[in-house]
Structures are given as C-alpha cells and as structure tokens.
Design a protein around this motif. Structure first.
Motif, PDB file in Angstrom:
ATOM      1  N   PRO A 150      11.920  -7.681  -2.777  1.00 21.63           N
ATOM      2  CA  PRO A 150      12.639  -8.881  -3.224  1.00 21.63           C
ATOM      3  C   PRO A 150      11.787 -10.134  -3.014  1.00 21.63           C
ATOM      4  N   LEU A 151      12.129 -11.169  -3.800  1.00 17.96           N
ATOM      5  CA  LEU A 151      11.418 -12.434  -3.641  1.00 17.96           C
ATOM      6  C   LEU A 151      11.753 -13.013  -2.273  1.00 17.96           C
ATOM      7  N   ARG A 152      10.748 -13.198  -1.463  1.00 15.05           N
ATOM      8  CA  ARG A 152      10.971 -13.910  -0.197  1.00 15.05           C
ATOM      9  C   ARG A 152       9.666 -14.582   0.219  1.00 15.05           C
ATOM     10  N   LYS A 153       9.826 -15.595   1.030  1.00 12.42           N
ATOM     11  CA  LYS A 153       8.651 -16.347   1.467  1.00 12.42           C
ATOM     12  C   LYS A 153       7.932 -15.557   2.557  1.00 12.42           C
ATOM     13  N   ALA A 154       6.620 -15.416   2.447  1.00 19.27           N
ATOM     14  CA  ALA A 154       5.853 -14.789   3.523  1.00 19.27           C
ATOM     15  C   ALA A 154       5.912 -15.731   4.727  1.00 19.27           C
ATOM     16  N   GLY A 155       5.921 -15.155   5.929  1.00 16.03           N
ATOM     17  CA  GLY A 155       6.017 -15.984   7.135  1.00 16.03           C
ATOM     18  C   GLY A 155       4.953 -17.059   7.188  1.00 16.03           C
ATOM     19  N   ASP A 156       3.765 -16.753   6.677  1.00 12.72           N
ATOM     20  CA  ASP A 156       2.657 -17.705   6.778  1.00 12.72           C
ATOM     21  C   ASP A 156       2.412 -18.495   5.487  1.00 12.72           C
ATOM     22  N   ALA A 157       3.405 -18.501   4.567  1.00 15.88           N
ATOM     23  CA  ALA A 157       3.215 -19.248   3.310  1.00 15.88           C
ATOM     24  C   ALA A 157       3.565 -20.728   3.500  1.00 15.88           C
ATOM     25  N   ASP A 190       5.878 -11.297  -5.123  1.00 16.02           N
ATOM     26  CA  ASP A 190       5.597 -10.496  -3.923  1.00 16.02           C
ATOM     27  C   ASP A 190       4.110 -10.506  -3.605  1.00 16.02           C
ATOM     28  N   ILE A 191       3.417 -11.533  -4.073  1.00 15.87           N
ATOM     29  CA  ILE A 191       1.955 -11.526  -3.916  1.00 15.87           C
ATOM     30  C   ILE A 191       1.567 -11.721  -2.443  1.00 15.87           C
ATOM     31  N   ASP A 203      16.071 -11.176  -8.649  1.00 12.21           N
ATOM     32  CA  ASP A 203      14.763 -11.154  -7.978  1.00 12.21           C
ATOM     33  C   ASP A 203      14.901 -11.215  -6.451  1.00 12.21           C
ATOM     34  N   SER A 204      15.903 -11.964  -5.970  1.00 15.15           N
ATOM     35  CA  SER A 204      16.042 -12.132  -4.513  1.00 15.15           C
ATOM     36  C   SER A 204      16.848 -11.024  -3.856  1.00 15.15           C
ATOM     37  N   ASP A 233       3.731 -17.488  -4.685  1.00 13.74           N
ATOM     38  CA  ASP A 233       5.024 -16.883  -5.018  1.00 13.74           C
ATOM     39  C   ASP A 233       6.064 -17.973  -5.180  1.00 13.74           C
ATOM     40  N   GLY A 234       7.201 -17.589  -5.763  1.00 16.38           N
ATOM     41  CA  GLY A 234       8.285 -18.548  -5.888  1.00 16.38           C
ATOM     42  C   GLY A 234       9.238 -18.157  -6.992  1.00 16.38           C
ATOM     43  N   HIS A 235      10.232 -19.009  -7.187  1.00 14.91           N
ATOM     44  CA  HIS A 235      11.263 -18.751  -8.185  1.00 14.91           C
ATOM     45  C   HIS A 235      10.698 -18.833  -9.601  1.00 14.91           C
ATOM     46  N   SER A 236      11.487 -18.360 -10.567  1.00 16.25           N
ATOM     47  CA  SER A 236      11.019 -18.420 -11.952  1.00 16.25           C
ATOM     48  C   SER A 236      11.021 -19.870 -12.442  1.00 16.25           C
TER      49      SER A 236
END
Ligand code: DC
Length: 233
Positions: A197-204, A137-138, A190-191, A11-14
C-alpha cells in the motif's frame, strides 16, 4: 561537483506532480527518470485490450497466464525530451494517460504477481544508480535503501483540478467532479490494498505542495539532493 550517483525515490498520492518533480530532477542531475506508474498503466491497457476486465474485476488467472508476454520498455523521445512507454513494441505513452486507463489501473496494480514482476524490472533499472523513480512503493519496496526519498502530497481538490486542467488542455472531455471522484477512489484503493500500500517510508522527506509553485518545489528538492551528494552549494 561529485560523480557519486544516488537513487532518488519519489512516492505520493496520484496527481500531485511527482513525475514533474522527478523529471526535472533527472534533467538537472543527468539521471535516468522512470515513471513506475506508467508500467502499471501499460499492464492495464493490455488487460483492457484483451478483455481481461469485466465489471471492474480482473480475470486474474488469464492475466497471470499472459504476464510473461507483457513487455514494457521506456525509449527516449528527443522531441519531448523524456521517455515514452512501450507495450510490446508499441508506443502507448498517450493512451495510458487517458481516463479509461486511469479508471481501471488500481485493481490491476493491486495484484501481487503484477507488482512482483514490475518491481523486478524496476530494481534492474536502478542497479547502476543515477536514477529518479516515482511511484507509490519506491522508497518502501523497490529501493528501501535509496539515499534520498521524498513523499509528495497535496489536497485531493487541488490534485483533481491539476489533472482536470491537464486533460482539458489535451482536448479530453471530462468533468471536474468525475476526476475528483477518480482521485479519491484511487487514493483509497492505493492506500488500503494489501500488496505494497501507499505509505511514507520512515526516512522520506515530506513535500506538501498544495500551496507551492513548481519553482519553489524544485528549489527545495534540488537543495536536498545537493545536501545528500555532499555538495550543498
Ligand atoms: O502515478 P500514476 O497515477 O500514473 O499511477 C497509476 C496507478 O498505478 C495508480 O493508481 C497507482 C499505481 N502505482 C502503484 O501501485 N505503484 C507504483 N509504484 C506506481 C503506480
């Protein structure tokens, strides 16, 4: 070498190079690569072609009514050594990358029913593992149990410059300022959208590639995949 296959979520920004990394990883490990953004782009193209967007507002009711008619598939293209996106049987791979689609995709991707429908398809594609999927959101929604998650980012200016170089190389007439505006606007939508919304998964694992070459990035992610597979060599 192990035969054990995993799910890799990116995941991440465009325009931060997620697809390039995902594609390279898929080739390296013999995995399937899925660009989930292409699916939202294909729905947007459907919306534009059917005049379901007026002044940036989607005609939700009409779109939801048409949603079951929208068939999105990926078919391998040996010439490009990658998959092309098909909308109702038509190859739309080039058209979905154009600016008119980029400029209208965020409001379409913010509609919960559109997301539910795409997420259902995405989960199905990953049920046998051995997949690298990139999106927003993967790691949080589509594959919250993915064995390996990356969150990729870079500064907005660097991302705009990269997209500008890509579009002008294809002969599209665009301005850097226009692209930067689109990048910032999409980051914002997106955020801040309500649905996923686009956000970092805790374990990413975070990869800020502002100052990294493609080779450096690949080396880093390949190392992480090997470690996850229990084969660090
Ligand atoms: O990665 P991309 O720029 O091709 O994505 C196109 C749009 O789709 C982007 O504005 C965000 C949206 N998107 C999303 O909401 N969820 C995903 N999993 C992938 C993309």
């Amino acid at each position: 070498m192990t035969n054990h296959k995993i799910v890799i979520a990116i995941d991440g920004h465009s325009s931060c190079g997620k697809s390039t990394i995902a594609k390279a990883l898929a080739t390296r490990f013999g995995y399937v690569f899925i660009d989930s953004g292409a699916m939202y782009r294909a729905v947007t193209l459907f919306v534009l072609r059917h005049n379901l967007m007026v002044d940036g507002e989607v005609n939700r009711e009409e779109l939801l009514h048409s949603l079951p008619e929208i068939k999105i598939e990926f078919r391998y293209n040996p010439e490009r050594q990658s998959s092309d996106t098909y909308l109702n049987g038509e190859n739309v791979e080039d058209e979905i990358r154009q600016l008119h689609v980029s400029q209208n995709v965020s409001p379409v991707a913010a509609i919960p029913e559109v997301r539910e429908s795409m997420v259902r398809l995405q989960k199905e594609m990953g049920k046998n593992k051995g997949i690298v999927m990139d999106g927003r959101d993967i790691g949080t929604v589509v594959f919250p149990d993915a064995e390996l998650k990356f969150f990729v980012t870079a500064s907005a200016e660097i991302r705009a410059r990269r997209r500008f170089d890509e579009q002008t190389a294809k002969g599209e007439m665009v301005s850097l300022a226009e692209i930067l505006e689109n990048v910032l606007e999409r980051d914002h939508i997106d955020s801040t959208r309500e649905a996923s919304p686009l956000r970092k998964a805790g374990d990413a694992l975070v990869l800020d590639n502002s100052n990294m070459t493609r080779e450096e990035q690949l080396e880093w992610v390949i190392k992480k995949v090997k470690e996850t597979l229990g084969n660090p060599e």
